[in-house]
Motif scaffolding. Structure first.
Motif, PDB file in Angstrom:
ATOM      1  N   ASP A 185       0.844  -1.180   0.000  1.00 43.30           N
ATOM      2  CA  ASP A 185       0.000   0.000   0.000  1.00 43.30           C
ATOM      3  C   ASP A 185       0.894   1.251   0.000  1.00 43.30           C
ATOM      4  OD1 ASP A 185      -1.181   2.120   2.180  1.00 43.30           O
ATOM      5  OD2 ASP A 185      -2.756   1.343   0.847  1.00 43.30           O
ATOM      6  N   GLU A 186       0.505   2.255  -0.790  1.00 41.02           N
ATOM      7  CA  GLU A 186       1.325   3.462  -0.931  1.00 41.02           C
ATOM      8  C   GLU A 186       1.586   4.141   0.408  1.00 41.02           C
ATOM      9  OE1 GLU A 186       0.364   7.695  -2.790  1.00 41.02           O
ATOM     10  OE2 GLU A 186       0.576   6.159  -4.356  1.00 41.02           O
ATOM     11  N   LYS A 187       0.580   4.208   1.257  1.00 44.96           N
ATOM     12  CA  LYS A 187       0.745   4.865   2.555  1.00 44.96           C
ATOM     13  C   LYS A 187       1.719   4.096   3.433  1.00 44.96           C
ATOM     14  CE  LYS A 187      -1.813   6.471   6.612  1.00 44.96           C
ATOM     15  NZ  LYS A 187      -3.148   6.567   7.251  1.00 44.96           N
ATOM     16  N   ASP A 188       1.543   2.772   3.526  1.00 44.54           N
ATOM     17  CA  ASP A 188       2.448   1.964   4.342  1.00 44.54           C
ATOM     18  C   ASP A 188       3.879   2.041   3.812  1.00 44.54           C
ATOM     19  OD1 ASP A 188       0.310   1.209   5.922  1.00 44.54           O
ATOM     20  OD2 ASP A 188       0.009  -0.706   4.900  1.00 44.54           O
TER      21      ASP A 188
END
Length: 473
Positions: free
Chosen positions: A291-294
Motif C-alpha cells: 500500500d502506498e501509505k504503508d
C-alpha cells in the motif's frame, strides 16, 4: 596521422592546432613529479602513461599547479612546442586532465597533440550502476569496470548488491545472508559474494581513480534472497527457496516487526561502517505488493536510518512517497511516475535528482533488433540513442539546478559473464559518459572518435558490440 585526437568525453573548450610534437617518458615523468605533492592519483596515472612511452628530446618546462579559479573538477591543459602546462581546480580535475592528455598522445608514434584544452563537468555526479545480484561479478571484474569508467571520467560506481536472486556482500553479524542467500543466480549458477575485505580493496582501487563506490541495499522490496536467509523478517515468517527467475515486485520485508528492523539496522550499519564514501543507496523500487501509505511510512523510517548511520541517501524515484532527509537524492528511471509530482516533492523536501531514464541509460537494453543478449522492455538503445539525450529535458517540471547528475545502468538478468558485460557497455558507455560530462553535441565527430576507443578496448581483450552482432546465438 589523425589531426584530431579522439577525446571522449569531448571537452567544452578544445583548441588543438592540428600539429604534433615528440613526447617521451622523461617529460611525462616530470609531470608526475609536479603532481605528486597535491594530486597523487593523477601523478600515478601520469607515471603509468610515462611507462608506455620511449625516449624523446626534452620539450622544455613542465608545470602542474592548482588554480582555484577553475570550476570544480576542472582543468586547463596547454601543450606547446616548448612546454607542457597543467592547471586544475582540485586533485580530481588533475586526474581527469591526465586522462585527457593520455587521449592526445599517440604512444606508438611518440607524439602529443599541440594546443589548449579547458574543461569541467556539467554535473558533479557521473555514475555507472552495476547489478551484481542477478549474476555475480567479483573483485577483479569490478576493478576492470572502474578502470573503464574512470578513463571516461565517470566518478561513481553504484553497486546493486542485493536482489531477489542473490545477496552479494558479507555481513558478519548476519552470516546466513551469504551462506543461504548468495548461492545462486539467474542462470542457476553458483552465485558468490564480496567479502568485506574485497569491498575495501575495491574502494581502494576506485579511490585511486577518483571514483566513489556507492553500495545499494534494496529495501523493502527485491528482498527474496534476504528472506531465504532470514524468513522471520518476512510478513508471513515462512521458509523460502532460492529464486532464479526474473519477475519483480513480489517480495518485501515486514514493514513494522522488530525482527525485520533489527536485521535491516544491522545490515545498513555494517555497510555504512565499511563504506568510505559519503553516500548509501537504499533502493525503494518496485514494491508492487505494498500500500502506498504503508510504503511511505517505511521509506521515511528507512531514510532516517540512513541519516543515523552518517550517510547521504539515494533512493529510486518511488521513494518520493516518503519524507526523506533534506538533500537526499531520488534516482529517476521510469516515466511510470507523475513527473510533476516528482518535481513537487523535490521542491517540498529539498531533494536532488539523478537522471537514469531506462529508454536512454539502461545498457542491458538491446543495441539493435539483431541482438540476443539483453532485454528490450524499455526499447532499443543504439549508439545515437545513448548519446542524444538531455538529463534535464527528460524531467519536465524539475528545475535544472535540482539535477545533480547522470547514471547509466547495467542490469544483469540476462548478462551471464564478463564478455556479456562489456558487450552491453561498449561502446555505448562512452555515449553515456558524454551526456554525463555535458560534452558539446556532435554525433558525427563522436562516432569517429569512438571508433578509436573501440580499437583500444579490443586491443585490451574486451568484447565490444558492433552493429549486426548476434552474441549468444
Amino acid at each position: 596521422m589523425n589531426n584530431t585526437p579522439a577525446i571522449i568525453p569531448a571537452p567544452h573548450r578544445n583548441v588543438l592546432t592540428g600539429s604534433f610534437r615528440a613526447v617521451g617518458a622523461d617529460e611525462i615523468t616530470a609531470l608526475a613529479e609536479a603532481l605528486g605533492t597535491w594530486a597523487p592519483h593523477a601523478a600515478r596515472r601520469a607515471a603509468e602513461l610515462a611507462a608506455i612511452l620511449g625516449d624523446a628530446p626534452a620539450a622544455g618546462s613542465v608545470t602542474a599547479t592548482l588554480d582555484p579559479s577553475l570550476d570544480a573538477e576542472g582543468s586547463r591543459l596547454v601543450v606547446t612546442a616548448e612546454s607542457l602546462t597543467l592547471a586544475a581546480a582540485d586533485a580530481a580535475g588533475a586526474y581527469w586532465a591526465v586522462t585527457v592528455l593520455a587521449q592526445t598522445i599517440d604512444a606508438a608514434a611518440g607524439t602529443v597533440a599541440l594546443g589548449e584544452i579547458e574543461d569541467a563537468p556539467a554535473y558533479p555526479h557521473r555514475g555507472v550502476m552495476m547489478d551484481i545480484a542477478r549474476h555475480f561479478y567479483g573483485l577483479d571484474h569490478l576493478r576492470r569496470l572502474v578502470d573503464i569508467a574512470s578513463e571516461l571520467r565517470f566518478n561513481s560506481l553504484h553497486l546493486h548488491l542485493t536482489d531477489d536472486q542473490g545477496w552479494r556482500l558479507e555481513i558478519p553479524s548476519r552470516p546466513l545472508l551469504t551462506e543461504r542467500g548468495a548461492t545462486t543466480d539467474c542462470s542457476d549458477g553458483p552465485g558468490g559474494y564480496l567479502t568485506l575485505e574485497d569491498y575495501v580493496a575495491l574502494q581502494d582501487h576506485a579511490a585511486a581513480r577518483h571514483v566513489e563506490i556507492v553500495p545499494e541495499i534494496d529495501l523493502p522490496g527485491h528482498t527474496h534472497a534476504l528472506l531465504v536467509a532470514y524468513p522471520e523478517a518476512s510478513q508471513d515468517g515462512a521458509a523460502r527457496e532460492p529464486y532464479t527467475g526474473t519477475k519483480v515486485g513480489f517480495s518485501t520485508v515486514d514493514l513494522t516487526s522488530d525482527a525485520s528492523w533489527d536485521l535491516v539496522t544491522d545490515i545498513v550499519t555494517t555497510v555504512a561502517e565499511h563504506t568510505r564514501g559519503s553516500r548509501i543507496h537504499l533502493g525503494g523500487d518496485e514494491c508492487l505488493t505494498l500500500d502506498e501509505k504503508d510504503y511511505g511510512v517505511y521509506v521515511t523510517r528507512l531514510g532516517a536510518l540512513g541519516a543515523a548511520v552518517g550517510k547521504h541517501l539515494t533512493m529510486w524515484q518511488e521513494a518520493l512517497h516518503g519524507d526523506l532527509p533534506t538533500g537526499s537524492w531520488l534516482q529517476f528511471w521510469t516515466h511510470k511516475v507523475d513527473t510533476e509530482m516528482l518535481a513537487a516533492r523535490v521542491e517540498e523536501l529539498d531533494l536532488r535528482v539523478v537522471s537514469s531514464p531506462a529508454p536512454k541509460a539502461y545498457l542491458d537494453m538491446f543495441h539493435d533488433a539483431e541482438q540476443v543478449v539483453g532485454q528490450d522492455w524499455a526499447g532499443l538503445i543504439d549508439l545515437r540513442t545513448a548519446y542524444d539525450w538531455d538529463p534535464v529535458a527528460g524531467l519536465p517540471g524539475v528545475r535544472a539546478e535540482r539535477v545533480v547528475g547522470v547514471e547509466t545502468a547495467l542490469w544483469t538478468e540476462t548478462v551471464r559473464n564478463w564478455g556479456d558485460v562489456t558487450y552491453q557497455l561498449l561502446p555505448r558507455i562512452a555515449a553515456e559518459a558524454s551526456v554525463a560530462w555535458g560534452s558539446p553535441r556532435d554525433f558525427d565527430a563522436f562516432e569517429k572518435d569512438v571508433a578509436v576507443h573501440v580499437a583500444r578496448w579490443e586491443a585490451a581483450g574486451e568484447v565490444v558490440h558492433h552493429p549486426g552482432d548476434r552474441r549468444g546465438v
